[in-house]
Design an enzyme around this catalytic site. Structure first.
Site, PDB file in Angstrom:
ATOM      1  N   CYS A 351       0.791  -1.233   0.000  1.00 25.80           N
ATOM      2  CA  CYS A 351       0.000   0.000   0.000  1.00 25.80           C
ATOM      3  C   CYS A 351       0.828   1.290   0.000  1.00 25.80           C
ATOM      4  O   CYS A 351       0.470   2.248  -0.697  1.00 25.80           O
ATOM      5  CB  CYS A 351      -0.989  -0.006   1.158  1.00 25.80           C
ATOM      6  SG  CYS A 351      -0.346  -0.586   2.721  1.00 25.80           S
ATOM      7  N   ARG A 380       7.263 -11.188   5.297  1.00 26.03           N
ATOM      8  CA  ARG A 380       6.841 -11.077   6.684  1.00 26.03           C
ATOM      9  C   ARG A 380       7.775 -11.929   7.555  1.00 26.03           C
ATOM     10  O   ARG A 380       8.027 -13.101   7.252  1.00 26.03           O
ATOM     11  CB  ARG A 380       5.402 -11.577   6.847  1.00 26.03           C
ATOM     12  CG  ARG A 380       4.397 -10.857   5.940  1.00 26.03           C
ATOM     13  CD  ARG A 380       3.999  -9.494   6.497  1.00 26.03           C
ATOM     14  NE  ARG A 380       3.197  -8.734   5.562  1.00 26.03           N
ATOM     15  CZ  ARG A 380       1.877  -8.868   5.410  1.00 26.03           C
ATOM     16  NH1 ARG A 380       1.222  -9.768   6.121  1.00 26.03           N
ATOM     17  NH2 ARG A 380       1.220  -8.103   4.548  1.00 26.03           N
ATOM     18  N   GLN A 398       0.974 -11.288  -2.866  1.00 25.48           N
ATOM     19  CA  GLN A 398      -0.360 -10.780  -2.573  1.00 25.48           C
ATOM     20  C   GLN A 398      -1.075 -10.346  -3.849  1.00 25.48           C
ATOM     21  O   GLN A 398      -0.502  -9.634  -4.677  1.00 25.48           O
ATOM     22  CB  GLN A 398      -0.284  -9.586  -1.621  1.00 25.48           C
ATOM     23  CG  GLN A 398       0.041  -9.926  -0.190  1.00 25.48           C
ATOM     24  CD  GLN A 398      -0.128  -8.725   0.709  1.00 25.48           C
ATOM     25  OE1 GLN A 398       0.195  -7.600   0.336  1.00 25.48           O
ATOM     26  NE2 GLN A 398      -0.617  -8.950   1.913  1.00 25.48           N
ATOM     27  N   ASP A 400      -3.038  -7.949  -4.450  1.00 20.76           N
ATOM     28  CA  ASP A 400      -3.313  -6.781  -3.622  1.00 20.76           C
ATOM     29  C   ASP A 400      -3.886  -5.645  -4.464  1.00 20.76           C
ATOM     30  O   ASP A 400      -3.366  -5.329  -5.535  1.00 20.76           O
ATOM     31  CB  ASP A 400      -1.995  -6.327  -2.984  1.00 20.76           C
ATOM     32  CG  ASP A 400      -2.207  -5.619  -1.670  1.00 20.76           C
ATOM     33  OD1 ASP A 400      -3.338  -5.607  -1.178  1.00 20.76           O
ATOM     34  OD2 ASP A 400      -1.212  -5.080  -1.150  1.00 20.76           O
ATOM     35  N   HIS A 402      -5.812  -1.543  -4.175  1.00 17.25           N
ATOM     36  CA  HIS A 402      -6.167  -0.383  -3.364  1.00 17.25           C
ATOM     37  C   HIS A 402      -7.057   0.529  -4.197  1.00 17.25           C
ATOM     38  O   HIS A 402      -6.708   0.896  -5.323  1.00 17.25           O
ATOM     39  CB  HIS A 402      -4.917   0.356  -2.893  1.00 17.25           C
ATOM     40  CG  HIS A 402      -4.059  -0.491  -1.995  1.00 17.25           C
ATOM     41  ND1 HIS A 402      -3.009  -1.241  -2.479  1.00 17.25           N
ATOM     42  CD2 HIS A 402      -4.138  -0.741  -0.664  1.00 17.25           C
ATOM     43  CE1 HIS A 402      -2.463  -1.903  -1.480  1.00 17.25           C
ATOM     44  NE2 HIS A 402      -3.126  -1.615  -0.372  1.00 17.25           N
ATOM     45  N   LYS A 492     -12.449  -3.899   8.983  1.00 11.91           N
ATOM     46  CA  LYS A 492     -12.356  -4.720   7.775  1.00 11.91           C
ATOM     47  C   LYS A 492     -13.466  -5.759   7.729  1.00 11.91           C
ATOM     48  O   LYS A 492     -14.049  -6.136   8.741  1.00 11.91           O
ATOM     49  CB  LYS A 492     -10.998  -5.415   7.690  1.00 11.91           C
ATOM     50  CG  LYS A 492     -10.773  -6.494   8.749  1.00 11.91           C
ATOM     51  CD  LYS A 492      -9.418  -7.167   8.581  1.00 11.91           C
ATOM     52  CE  LYS A 492      -9.188  -8.215   9.679  1.00 11.91           C
ATOM     53  NZ  LYS A 492      -7.873  -8.868   9.538  1.00 11.91           N
ATOM     54  N   HIS A 538      -8.343  -1.078   1.078  1.00 10.84           N
ATOM     55  CA  HIS A 538      -7.458  -2.194   0.756  1.00 10.84           C
ATOM     56  C   HIS A 538      -8.304  -3.428   0.452  1.00 10.84           C
ATOM     57  O   HIS A 538      -9.330  -3.659   1.097  1.00 10.84           O
ATOM     58  CB  HIS A 538      -6.549  -2.542   1.935  1.00 10.84           C
ATOM     59  CG  HIS A 538      -5.757  -1.404   2.483  1.00 10.84           C
ATOM     60  ND1 HIS A 538      -4.374  -1.382   2.459  1.00 10.84           N
ATOM     61  CD2 HIS A 538      -6.128  -0.250   3.098  1.00 10.84           C
ATOM     62  CE1 HIS A 538      -3.946  -0.273   3.040  1.00 10.84           C
ATOM     63  NE2 HIS A 538      -4.990   0.431   3.426  1.00 10.84           N
TER      64      HIS A 538
END
Length: 674
Positions: A351, A380, A398, A400, A402, A492, A538
């Protein structure tokens, strides 16, 4: 029993009054045969032997309920520890909580746990259960507890620290007091004692025959690698022997589907020790699986209005200070690298970099909602003890995205994302869901880990709760609250999906963020010409591609649907004389985009068939003399069904249809015999 009314209770919807000092055992005496093993007093589980206080609201807890099973497992933990101490009188007792489907206890100063020792412990547990020892609660002072447990260093530490730092620690510290539980024989003598908050079953006899020890491992005291190394013994306990057998059958099926085993057997991926824990590599077949998934998901995103972007794997430290992840998320990130005094971090999230793309030029309200998407690899620093195959790794791809939108667009954008993720998961054959809404913990000091104003949290939470409820109503889903489970920057929605054997996996997440746009100074030009701050949302559809591959491998037990399978068709000639014939069929299939291999090995024909079944190939086509003469093949499916004499054109048409329509049900692969 006193006739003085002191307590009102509700049992099966009926209000009753009882006398002073009445215990749960007396209250539910007529219901004990129906499996009542404890009670809930003002919402808190209690032992049946405790007197019911004035004005309390009381409910029965049965053995087969969620609370009842937790109490059963906690009681089984005490029985196991008692059995261990009978074998090792000098044992140092650690902690022993119940966990999902079972329990464990940590022990210091005992021999390494072998299968023979596990059998001996279980044998002693059965004897203790049969004896029907009563669980008796008593309250003592901290000083009395320290004196009574003077030879137990871990228990003494729990008393001193009030259980701090010990997951599952069962110390109850009230107004200067502790609770202890004695296992009392029928003659009134105490067989065993432990420091514990309870509650417990009335006696060990209620544990019955529905328990078993399952495994052992090493563990660190309080989970600290610098602490003492202990032996941890796990078990499971259920309301009946039949329930235990059903659980063991589920575990056997889960073992059969274990993606780590299947990954090796099907040559999909591995975890080389030379790379380090939690860092998988994908082999050619696994690479095909990963590529097909990525290509499909990327195309689905673009079709749904997302723009594909790419970002680097490392960044200057300052970027993560701007985003707020340092210090909030520092423990989950790898230590920084130094380049001539400049610290760089491996990125743990995409992000911040997407924010830089948004801010690279001026943005108009006409562009919003603006949706960025990438397959971004993040890293991670997961503890080695929680790593588990592909489902918990350190290198994460990910899916991912946004979304940047005006505040008034946020509800529609959340709705758009939620519908998109449900559709995408269903495309891969996972369509049994429930929704979880994670919100801020509203309790005092716990709120410190969350940033943002009360108004921001209230508005964002209201939006997610409303959209989740709407989507649930549309799709026949359930919404489950998760107080305290929000990210530090906003609430979330999580999509929790069940696999083929009923296990639940957290898949997609949609997170509302009112933090990063402000921190990065993001803005857009509004219709009135003013500059305003966008809302950032997200969304991760699978969370991690590696994890989703692991979940799908177990969901399908390695028998992936034909459209997703690394090898979709295998051709097997009955003899070498038919090699050219099957090669021609393979060429036609490849021209249709089908992933096909021909088995020209020296293996015997029967072994080739077995190999295709072992490799879980969706379609195996066999050709011999009669097939070649008729322009046909024998059509064999994974389940063993075989249709002979299928014209090649028909076989190819069926295979390409199943693949192009992305049929996830194995029944859809069947070829009619008509």
């Amino acid at each position: 029993m006193s006739s003085q009314p002191t307590s009102r209770i509700t049992v099966d919807g009926v209000e009753r009054r009882i006398g002073a000092g009445t215990t749960g055992t007396e209250l539910f005496e007529s219901s004990l045969k129906d499996g009542v093993v404890a009670m809930r007093v003002n919402g808190e589980p209690w032992d049946l032997e405790r007197p019911i206080p004035e004005g309390a609201v009381v409910e029965p807890i049965t053995l087969d309920s969620e609370d009842g099973l937790a109490i059963l497992r906690h009681s089984a933990t005490h029985v196991m520890a008692q059995a261990v101490q009978e074998i090792f009188p000098e044992v140092d007792l650690g902690i022993g909580p119940f966990i999902t489907d079972g329990f464990y206890y940590d022990f210091g100063g005992i021999d390494a746990v072998t299968p023979e020792l596990m059998r001996e412990i279980e044998k002693r547990m059965k004897r203790i259960v049969k004896e029907g020892q009563a669980f008796r609660r008593r309250e003592i002072s901290e000083a009395e507890g320290a004196a009574e447990l003077a030879d137990q260093p871990y228990k003494l530490e729990l008393i001193t620290t009030k259980g701090a730092g010990a997951e599952g620690a069962s110390v109850e510290v009230g107004a200067g007091g502790l609770t202890m539980y004695d296992n009392v024989r029928r003659d009134g003598t105490v067989a065993w004692t432990d420091l514990c908050r309870g509650p417990h079953l009335p006696s060990t006899r209620h544990i019955g025959q529905g328990f078993a020890l399952t495994k052992s491992s090493s563990a660190y005291w309080k989970g600290d690698q610098s602490g003492d190394s202990l032996q941890r013994i796990y078990g499971t306990a259920w309301a009946s022997k039949d329930d235990l057998k059903a659980y063991q059958a589920r575990m056997a099926e889960a073992a059969r589907r274990d993606h780590r085993r299947l990954g090796a057997e099907l040559d999909l991926f591995s975890f080389p020790e030379e790379l380090g824990a939690g860092l998988p590599v994908f082999h050619p077949k696994g690479g095909v699986l990963k590529r097909v998934m990525e290509d499909y998901v990327r195309a689905a995103h673009i079709e749904s209005g997302f723009q594909y972007v790419g970002t680097p794997h490392i960044s200057k430290e300052e970027l993560f200070h701007i985003s707020g992840h340092l210090p909030y998320y520092a423990d989950g990130m790898f230590p920084p690298m130094d380049d001539e005094g400049q610290a760089y971090y491996l990125k743990a999230m995409n992000c911040p970099m997407h924010n830089l793309i948004f801010s690279s030029r001026g943005r108009s309200y006409r562009e919003l909602p603006l949706r960025f998407f990438e397959f971004g690899t993040v890293y991670r620093n997961e503890k080695s003890g929680v790593l588990q195959g592909l489902t918990r790794v350190r290198s994460i791809t990910q899916d991912d995205s946004h979304s940047y939108c005006m505040p008034e667009q946020a509800p529609d954008e959340v709705r758009h994302l939620l519908r998109f993720v449900l559709t995408l998961l269903a495309d891969f054959g996972m369509d049994d869901f429930y929704l979880e809404v994670s919100t801020r913990d509203e309790e005092g000091a716990k709120r410190e880990k969350f940033i943002g104003s009360d108004q921001q949290w209230a508005e964002a939470t209201a939006i997610l709760e409303r959209i989740a409820a709407e989507c649930a109503a549309e799709n026949g889903l359930t919404v489950v609250p998760d107080p305290g489970g929000a990210a530090f920057y906003g609430p979330k929605i999580s999509v929790q999906a069940k696999d083929a054997i009923g296990r639940t996996w957290q898949m997609s997440t949609i997170q509302y963020d009112f933090n990063q746009p402000h921190r990065f100074g993001l803005e857009y030009t509004a219709p009135d010409g003013s500059h305003r701050e966008p809302v950032m949302i997200h969304s991760a559809k699978f969370g991690a591609l590696e994890r989703f591959i692991g979940v799908l491998t177990e969901h399908y037990a390695g028998a992936f649907p034909a459209w997703l399978a690394p090898e979709q068709v295998r051709l097997i000639p009955v003899a070498q004389a038919f090699d050219d014939y099957v090669d021609g069929i393979a060429a036609r299939l490849r021209a249709q985009g089908v992933r096909v291999e021909v088995d020209h090995s020296d293996d015997r024909f029967g072994k080739k068939i077995r190999n295709a079944a072992k490799d879980k190939i969706p379609f195996t086509l066999i050709a011999g003399g009669q097939d070649a003469e008729a322009g046909a093949v024998s059509f064999r499916l994974r389940g063993g069904e075989q249709v002979n004499g299928v014209p090649v054109d028909r076989a190819i048409a069926h295979i390409t249809t199943v693949i192009s329509e992305r049929i996830n049900d194995p029944e859809g692969e069947r070829l009619s015999r008509d």
